[in-house]
Design an enzyme around this catalytic site. Structure first.
Site, PDB file in Angstrom:
ATOM      1  CB  SER A   1      36.444  58.983  -4.483  1.00  0.00           C
ATOM      2  OG  SER A   1      37.041  58.029  -5.318  1.00  0.00           O
TER       3      SER A   1
HETATM    4  N1  SAH Z   1      40.260  59.046  -8.280  1.00  0.00           N
HETATM    5  C1  SAH Z   1      38.923  59.283  -8.757  1.00  0.00           C
HETATM    6  C2  SAH Z   1      38.060  58.074  -8.521  1.00  0.00           C
HETATM    7  C3  SAH Z   1      37.600  57.464  -9.762  1.00  0.00           C
HETATM    8  S1  SAH Z   1      36.691  55.980  -9.570  1.00  0.00           S
HETATM    9  C4  SAH Z   1      38.368  60.525  -8.104  1.00  0.00           C
HETATM   10  O1  SAH Z   1      39.122  61.416  -7.827  1.00  0.00           O
HETATM   11  O2  SAH Z   1      37.195  60.636  -7.888  1.00  0.00           O
HETATM   12  C5  SAH Z   1      37.873  54.762  -9.958  1.00  0.00           C
HETATM   13  C6  SAH Z   1      38.486  54.794 -11.329  1.00  0.00           C
HETATM   14  O3  SAH Z   1      39.346  53.658 -11.416  1.00  0.00           O
HETATM   15  C7  SAH Z   1      37.506  54.632 -12.498  1.00  0.00           C
HETATM   16  O4  SAH Z   1      37.620  55.748 -13.329  1.00  0.00           O
HETATM   17  C8  SAH Z   1      37.968  53.355 -13.199  1.00  0.00           C
HETATM   18  O5  SAH Z   1      37.863  53.404 -14.614  1.00  0.00           O
HETATM   19  C9  SAH Z   1      39.413  53.264 -12.756  1.00  0.00           C
HETATM   20  N2  SAH Z   1      40.030  51.933 -12.814  1.00  0.00           N
HETATM   21  C10 SAH Z   1      39.500  50.726 -12.459  1.00  0.00           C
HETATM   22  N3  SAH Z   1      40.392  49.747 -12.652  1.00  0.00           N
HETATM   23  C11 SAH Z   1      41.542  50.340 -13.122  1.00  0.00           C
HETATM   24  C12 SAH Z   1      42.818  49.838 -13.527  1.00  0.00           C
HETATM   25  N4  SAH Z   1      43.116  48.551 -13.496  1.00  0.00           N
HETATM   26  N5  SAH Z   1      43.735  50.735 -13.955  1.00  0.00           N
HETATM   27  C13 SAH Z   1      43.457  52.074 -14.022  1.00  0.00           C
HETATM   28  N6  SAH Z   1      42.258  52.592 -13.660  1.00  0.00           N
HETATM   29  C14 SAH Z   1      41.318  51.739 -13.220  1.00  0.00           C
END
Ligand code: SAH
Length: 223
Positions: A73
């Site tokens: 993010s």
């Molecule tokens: N928190 C992260 C952001 C990652 S992007 C950071 O620090 O940058 C969002 C993430 O959500 C992705 O890795 C994706 O695989 C995950 N995701 C999407 N749907 C999800 C679900 N239902 N349960 C768990 N993770 C999920």
């Protein structure tokens, strides 16, 4: 290890500390006011959470690839989510849905007593676990599961941060929020969402919309 290696490693460390402080100054200009969040972001080495080829761009205000079609993010989205989740107070138990590379969980680890983060892509969950332990973060538990299905009748969370976008709050998650708890979730269409704060008072849930954001979509199942 040779002294040349040590000098090089120290050089990278100093450069990233300077760029990290520039990132924090920018976040302040963008309206982040919570100094506790800004301090946490000044301390977490964001460059260690992105793919190596992107390490030099880690402190830019942008989302970057972390593999498996997912992104870390944007710093602003992390800062604002944490600021809204804290509401000026330190957090007891926090839950993150969408742990990805583990960056936001590392920031949250400095704002909460204990953090659970759920990731639906197994390889990312494993990598996040490894990165978090390599930088000495010990109060984050990474779980490989579909966060939309998360449920418990024994534990509730003071803060829930959903790091992927959807059109509604997954109903299960409402039950996981403690009385007085705060959930931050991007709500809207796949192209455009607003960071939304859901606060719980008894059985009453109140929603307030904040900044425009773009997050990857919340998906079901596991990979
Ligand atoms: N928190 C992260 C952001 C990652 S992007 C950071 O620090 O940058 C969002 C993430 O959500 C992705 O890795 C994706 O695989 C995950 N995701 C999407 N749907 C999800 C679900 N239902 N349960 C768990 N993770 C999920």
């Amino acid at each position: 290890m040779s002294s040349t290696f040590h000098r090089a490693a120290a050089g990278i460390g100093m450069a990233s500390e300077r760029t990290r402080l520039r990132m924090v100054a920018r976040l302040r200009e963008q309206g982040i006011r919570d100094e506790t969040v800004l301090t946490a972001m000044a301390q977490v080495p964001r460059h260690l959470f992105v793919e190596e080829a992107f390490a030099s761009r880690a402190y830019e205000d942008t989302a970057l690839p972390i593999g498996f079609g997912q992104t870390i993010s944007q710093p602003f989205a992390v800062a604002r989510s944490c600021e809204l989740a804290r509401g000026g107070k330190s957090i007891g138990l926090a839950l993150e849905i969408g742990g990805g590379c583990g960056y936001q969980a590392a920031v949250l680890a400095r704002l909460a007593r204990e953090v659970y983060t759920i990731e639906r892509i197994g390889a990312l969950a494993a990598k996040a676990r490894q990165t978090l332990s390599s930088i000495g973060v010990s109060n984050v538990k990474v779980r490989y599961a579909d966060g939309r299905e998360a449920a418990s009748n024994v534990v509730q969370f003071d803060a829930i941060l959903v790091a992927a976008g959807g059109s509604i709050v997954p109903p299960n998650l409402l039950g996981l929020l403690s009385d007085g708890g705060r959930m931050v979730i991007p709500l809207g269409t796949p192209e455009h969402q607003r960071l939304t704060l859901v606060t719980r008072t008894g059985d009453n849930f109140q929603q307030q919309a904040f900044d425009d954001v773009v997050f990857v979509p919340l998906k079901s199942g596991q990979e």
